[in-house]
Design a protein around this motif. Structure first.
Motif, PDB file in Angstrom:
ATOM      1  N   LEU A 246       1.985   2.031  -0.462  1.00 34.07           N
ATOM      2  CA  LEU A 246       2.241   2.823   1.008  1.00 34.07           C
ATOM      3  C   LEU A 246       3.378   2.117   1.676  1.00 34.07           C
ATOM      4  O   LEU A 246       3.984   3.040   2.360  1.00 34.07           O
ATOM      5  CB  LEU A 246       0.825   2.528   1.539  1.00 34.07           C
ATOM      6  CG  LEU A 246      -0.515   3.183   1.200  1.00 34.07           C
ATOM      7  CD1 LEU A 246      -1.555   2.659   1.856  1.00 34.07           C
ATOM      8  CD2 LEU A 246      -0.254   4.770   1.311  1.00 34.07           C
ATOM      9  N   VAL A 274      -3.357  10.838   2.580  1.00 36.23           N
ATOM     10  CA  VAL A 274      -3.615   9.799   3.249  1.00 36.23           C
ATOM     11  C   VAL A 274      -3.597   9.783   4.893  1.00 36.23           C
ATOM     12  O   VAL A 274      -3.065  10.863   5.408  1.00 36.23           O
ATOM     13  CB  VAL A 274      -2.105   8.779   3.052  1.00 36.23           C
ATOM     14  CG1 VAL A 274      -2.107   7.845   3.716  1.00 36.23           C
ATOM     15  CG2 VAL A 274      -1.692   8.491   1.555  1.00 36.23           C
ATOM     16  N   TRP A 276      -3.424   8.244   8.503  1.00 33.05           N
ATOM     17  CA  TRP A 276      -2.748   6.958   9.056  1.00 33.05           C
ATOM     18  C   TRP A 276      -3.185   6.823  10.593  1.00 33.05           C
ATOM     19  O   TRP A 276      -3.494   7.648  11.342  1.00 33.05           O
ATOM     20  CB  TRP A 276      -1.270   7.207   9.306  1.00 33.05           C
ATOM     21  CG  TRP A 276      -0.708   7.281   7.924  1.00 33.05           C
ATOM     22  CD1 TRP A 276      -0.363   8.539   7.187  1.00 33.05           C
ATOM     23  CD2 TRP A 276      -0.127   6.526   7.142  1.00 33.05           C
ATOM     24  NE1 TRP A 276       0.474   8.195   6.144  1.00 33.05           N
ATOM     25  CE2 TRP A 276       0.498   7.133   5.946  1.00 33.05           C
ATOM     26  CE3 TRP A 276      -0.017   5.091   7.082  1.00 33.05           C
ATOM     27  CZ2 TRP A 276       0.843   6.254   4.739  1.00 33.05           C
ATOM     28  CZ3 TRP A 276       0.500   4.260   6.141  1.00 33.05           C
ATOM     29  CH2 TRP A 276       1.017   5.051   5.024  1.00 33.05           C
TER      30      TRP A 276
END
Length: 463
Positions: A246, A274, A276
């Motif tokens: 990442l 993903v 965040w």
């Protein structure tokens, strides 16, 4: 550690206050009961003089009850805010700690590598006593000891690299190559044998399609001492280590968006979505200070609010003075006694909406007379309650008329009304001048905008 000390003392104080409040008035909530108990202990601490009287006049109730209820509410809000501040500060401080100089058997333990500032108290027998600041130098080391500590530092750094990569026999992401380590005073410098794959800072520039063996050279140095260590590792295509993958994805996204004003993190890494989220620091001290400041502002602001309402009431009575003096003059000229004139004017405030403050004060004076007080004493009390020079002067004038009698009362009341009206006109004129001065800056700003709207199009057209 001061956060824990303050919070502990405050919690103990709240416990004592809660136990003492159990014997207080029933039917109240815990915080209000504690606020009442604290108010009974502290009394009028920190209050402005005359606050109880102002609350009674503004609230229209018993002065003692209103004052106690107001103090209970104010102290309860302040205690609640400080308690919340301590709670949030403790939660934020839970991860932190403090390093302190130790003293054992008259000795201070030296730091291994860095100097440590000390705040000392010293007493020279019969000569001097005071405080001083001094920095305790670290322990000095021989070259042999440096080599021992160098090997220890290298071992810890190697273990750190093993941990973050999951094994140097298969490195799939960038490495964090520190420039310093722990409390060791060494400078750490790195060299990569394959700079096309990994930079000297440990950043993975690209991953080979097949495993590649390489070395990182670690150089430890301190003044004239230096030691080099070689760390073998193998670069391999990424299959795991999501944290490092990442970070590499973020590095590549940042490089591709270097000229953008906003950064958009990658939505997918390795074919997987993903999500965040940003994290923030603890700021325990600032949290506690913020809630403490909020409690102080509540404690001060509630008194200010009462003061603001009281000043508004005074201003209202001051504005009504020409009307009161003028009507008294008219009624006296019509042959009414002062008391009857008071009743007429006080009765005018019984219509719709909130009665004017001066009507309330005149009605209070009439009630006082009805309870057996003399007219002179009732008028004097009314003037004292208003705390305004004009009404104090009016009360003296009326008292003198009751005491001695005067055929010129109506004339003097007319003169009072006329002078009060002139004073009001003068005050309004000054307020208008001040308002014009305050409006000057906004008007200049508006003028600048208008001039820009007119001039700029013409300038660009000519250009």
């Amino acid at each position: 550690m001061w956060i824990y000390g303050i919070s502990g003392i405050y919690a103990l104080a709240l416990l004592v206050l809660a136990l003492a409040s159990r014997r207080g008035a029933k039917g109240q909530g815990l915080w209000k009961s504690m606020g009442s108990k604290l108010a009974s202990w502290l009394g009028a601490w920190g209050e402005r003089p005359g606050l109880g009287y102002k609350l009674a006049k503004l609230g229209g109730g018993d002065q003692a009850c209103l004052t106690l209820e107001y103090r209970a509410k104010k102290y309860a809000l302040a205690m609640l805010l400080i308690g919340l501040g301590c709670l949030f500060a403790l939660l934020a401080q839970a991860k932190g700690g403090q390093v302190r100089a130790k003293m054992e058997e008259g000795r201070w333990e030296k730091s291994l590598w860095e100097g440590e500032p000390l705040e000392l108290e010293a007493e020279v027998e019969g000569e001097w006593k005071g405080r001083l600041s001094w920095e305790l130098a670290p322990k000095s080391w021989t070259k042999e000891e440096m080599e021992v500590f160098g090997k220890q530092c290298y071992g810890e750094v190697l273990a750190y690299l093993e941990e973050q990569s999951g094994g140097l026999e298969r490195v799939e992401a960038s490495l964090d190559l520190p420039a310093e380590w722990g409390e060791y005073p060494f400078s750490l410098a790195w060299t990569s044998s394959h700079s096309q794959w990994m930079s000297a800072g440990g950043r993975l520039l690209a991953l080979p399609e097949s495993p590649v063996d390489m070395e990182l050279e670690l150089r430890l140095s301190l003044e004239d001492w230096e030691q080099r260590y070689s760390i073998p590792l193998r670069l391999a295509p990424a299959e795991g280590q999501w944290e490092r993958r990442l970070e590499d994805a973020l590095d590549m996204a940042a490089a591709s968006q270097a000229y953008e004003s906003h950064f958009r993190p990658p939505e997918q890494v390795g074919g997987r979505g993903v999500v965040w989220r940003r994290r923030s620091g603890s700021g325990a001290g600032r949290i506690l200070a913020l809630f403490g400041l909020a409690a102080a502002l509540v404690f001060w602001g509630m008194d200010q609010d009462v003061e603001r309402l009281w000043n508004k009431r005074r201003q209202e009575m001051e504005e009504d003075y020409p009307m009161v003096a003028g009507k008294l003059a008219i009624y006296v000229q019509a042959g009414l006694p002062i008391r009857k004139a008071f009743e007429r004017i006080a009765g005018e405030g019984g219509g719709r909406g909130r009665p004017r403050a001066i009507h309330e004060e005149m009605a209070a004076a009439l009630r006082e007379i009805g309870l057996g007080a003399s007219e002179i004493r009732a008028y004097e009390h009314m003037g004292q309650r208003t705390d305004l020079a004009s009404y104090i002067r009016l009360a003296a004038l009326l008292g003198q008329n009751v005491r001695r009698g005067s055929g010129r009362l109506a004339e003097r009341l007319e003169q009072e009304a006329k002078e009060a009206g002139e004073r009001q006109l003068e005050r309004r004129r000054k307020e208008g001048e001040e308002l014009g001065t305050k409006l000057l800056l906004p008007m200049m700003c508006m003028l600048t905008v208008v001039m820009a709207m007119v001039i700029l199009p013409a300038f660009f057209a000519l250009g």
